[in-house]
Design a protein around this motif. Structure first.
Motif, PDB file in Angstrom:
ATOM      1  N   ILE A  43     -12.372  16.798 -29.153  1.00 50.06           N
ATOM      2  CA  ILE A  43     -12.519  18.261 -29.162  1.00 50.06           C
ATOM      3  C   ILE A  43     -12.657  18.766 -30.588  1.00 50.06           C
ATOM      4  N   TYR A  44     -11.853  18.223 -31.496  1.00 52.52           N
ATOM      5  CA  TYR A  44     -11.897  18.648 -32.898  1.00 52.52           C
ATOM      6  C   TYR A  44     -13.275  18.395 -33.510  1.00 52.52           C
ATOM      7  N   VAL A  45     -13.798  17.198 -33.324  1.00 55.99           N
ATOM      8  CA  VAL A  45     -15.103  16.847 -33.900  1.00 55.99           C
ATOM      9  C   VAL A  45     -16.188  17.759 -33.321  1.00 55.99           C
ATOM     10  N   PHE A  46     -16.112  18.044 -32.030  1.00 55.10           N
ATOM     11  CA  PHE A  46     -17.088  18.934 -31.392  1.00 55.10           C
ATOM     12  C   PHE A  46     -17.044  20.325 -32.029  1.00 55.10           C
ATOM     13  N   ALA A  47     -15.838  20.910 -32.107  1.00 50.82           N
ATOM     14  CA  ALA A  47     -15.701  22.283 -32.611  1.00 50.82           C
ATOM     15  C   ALA A  47     -16.059  22.372 -34.091  1.00 50.82           C
ATOM     16  N   ILE A  48     -15.545  21.467 -34.894  1.00 47.05           N
ATOM     17  CA  ILE A  48     -15.796  21.534 -36.341  1.00 47.05           C
ATOM     18  C   ILE A  48     -17.267  21.222 -36.637  1.00 47.05           C
ATOM     19  N   GLY A  49     -17.874  20.379 -35.797  1.00 47.36           N
ATOM     20  CA  GLY A  49     -19.306  20.084 -35.951  1.00 47.36           C
ATOM     21  C   GLY A  49     -20.149  21.328 -35.756  1.00 47.36           C
ATOM     22  N   LEU A  50     -19.770  22.145 -34.752  1.00 50.79           N
ATOM     23  CA  LEU A  50     -20.504  23.394 -34.528  1.00 50.79           C
ATOM     24  C   LEU A  50     -20.333  24.356 -35.701  1.00 50.79           C
ATOM     25  N   VAL A  51     -19.136  24.430 -36.240  1.00 52.48           N
ATOM     26  CA  VAL A  51     -18.883  25.324 -37.377  1.00 52.48           C
ATOM     27  C   VAL A  51     -19.674  24.846 -38.594  1.00 52.48           C
ATOM     28  N   PHE A  52     -19.608  23.555 -38.906  1.00 48.20           N
ATOM     29  CA  PHE A  52     -20.285  23.036 -40.101  1.00 48.20           C
ATOM     30  C   PHE A  52     -21.810  22.976 -39.958  1.00 48.20           C
ATOM     31  N   SER A  53     -22.300  23.057 -38.744  1.00 49.58           N
ATOM     32  CA  SER A  53     -23.748  23.009 -38.560  1.00 49.58           C
ATOM     33  C   SER A  53     -24.430  24.252 -39.128  1.00 49.58           C
ATOM     34  N   ASP A  54     -23.677  25.348 -39.260  1.00 53.37           N
ATOM     35  CA  ASP A  54     -24.253  26.580 -39.821  1.00 53.37           C
ATOM     36  C   ASP A  54     -23.150  27.405 -40.466  1.00 53.37           C
ATOM     37  N   LEU A  55     -22.824  27.086 -41.722  1.00 51.64           N
ATOM     38  CA  LEU A  55     -21.736  27.774 -42.416  1.00 51.64           C
ATOM     39  C   LEU A  55     -22.063  29.228 -42.755  1.00 51.64           C
ATOM     40  N   SER A  56     -23.305  29.631 -42.598  1.00 48.25           N
ATOM     41  CA  SER A  56     -23.661  31.029 -42.851  1.00 48.25           C
ATOM     42  C   SER A  56     -23.367  31.901 -41.626  1.00 48.25           C
ATOM     43  N   ASN A  57     -23.072  31.279 -40.491  1.00 48.25           N
ATOM     44  CA  ASN A  57     -22.757  32.026 -39.266  1.00 48.25           C
ATOM     45  C   ASN A  57     -21.264  32.336 -39.263  1.00 48.25           C
ATOM     46  N   TYR A  58     -20.917  33.535 -39.709  1.00 42.26           N
ATOM     47  CA  TYR A  58     -19.509  33.928 -39.812  1.00 42.26           C
ATOM     48  C   TYR A  58     -18.837  34.068 -38.452  1.00 42.26           C
TER      49      TYR A  58
END
Length: 187
Positions: A43-58
């Motif tokens: 779950i962690y890798v999934f969620a953090i992957g989505l966040v890091f995929s676009d750091l400009s998306n606040y």
């Protein structure tokens, strides 16, 4: 808008799982914690992957933080409801109280007593180890009979012998006996 929702709900699931894993490790239940830890990792890798995929998306970052905060609250609530383990409660009361002791024992608490010397008087110390989900019940009974009692509780990491160990052994044997009866194959 789908990504922030997915991140929020992933965190909402992740943090209570993290809480449970931590509790299981502290209670010495390493095998169960291992299984939960694997799920936590996915779950962690999934969620953090989505966040890091676009750091400009606040919105993703806000969803991650909001899900984490809400998950902490849910994890604490879940832990409180499950009340895994045992608690040792010590109650310091002004006088020896047979009614209190009988009531505690009648509802299934094992209680030991000891006379102790306080600063200005002799008092009585009650000791009880019980399942954590019964801790509040113990407090209510104590304060009903002894409103001025000083009560402290803590979680024992390990115990052997005594009433609880016998009770656990009896419950385990009863469970195994019932399980054996349930799964007996008759030709």
């Amino acid at each position: 808008m789908l990504q922030p929702m997915m991140i929020f709900f992933a965190q909402l699931l992740l943090v209570p799982i993290l809480t449970m894993r931590t509790i299981l490790v502290v209670k010495g239940m390493k095998k169960q914690a291992c299984g939960i830890g694997m799920l936590e990792g996915f779950i962690y890798v999934f969620a953090i992957g989505l966040v890091f995929s676009d750091l400009s998306n606040y919105m993703n970052i806000i969803a991650y933080a909001a899900g984490f905060g809400t998950g902490v609250y849910l994890g604490g609530t879940l832990e409180e409801k499950l009340a895994i383990g045992y608690v040792t409660v010590e109650a310091n009361v002004e006088r020896y109280n047979d009614d209190l002791l009988n009531k505690l024992r009648d509802v299934g608490f094992s209680v030991s007593t000891n006379e102790v010397k306080g600063m200005n008087s002799v008092r009585y110390l009650l000791y009880c180890t019980a399942r954590r989900d019964r801790e509040n019940e113990f407090y209510k009974i104590i304060y009903k009979y002894e409103p001025t009692a000083f009560v402290v509780s803590y979680e024992p990491r390990k115990f052997e012998g005594g009433y609880i160990t016998k009770s656990l052994k009896n419950r385990r044997e009863l469970f195994l006996e019932k399980t054996k009866e349930t799964f007996q194959f008759k030709p």
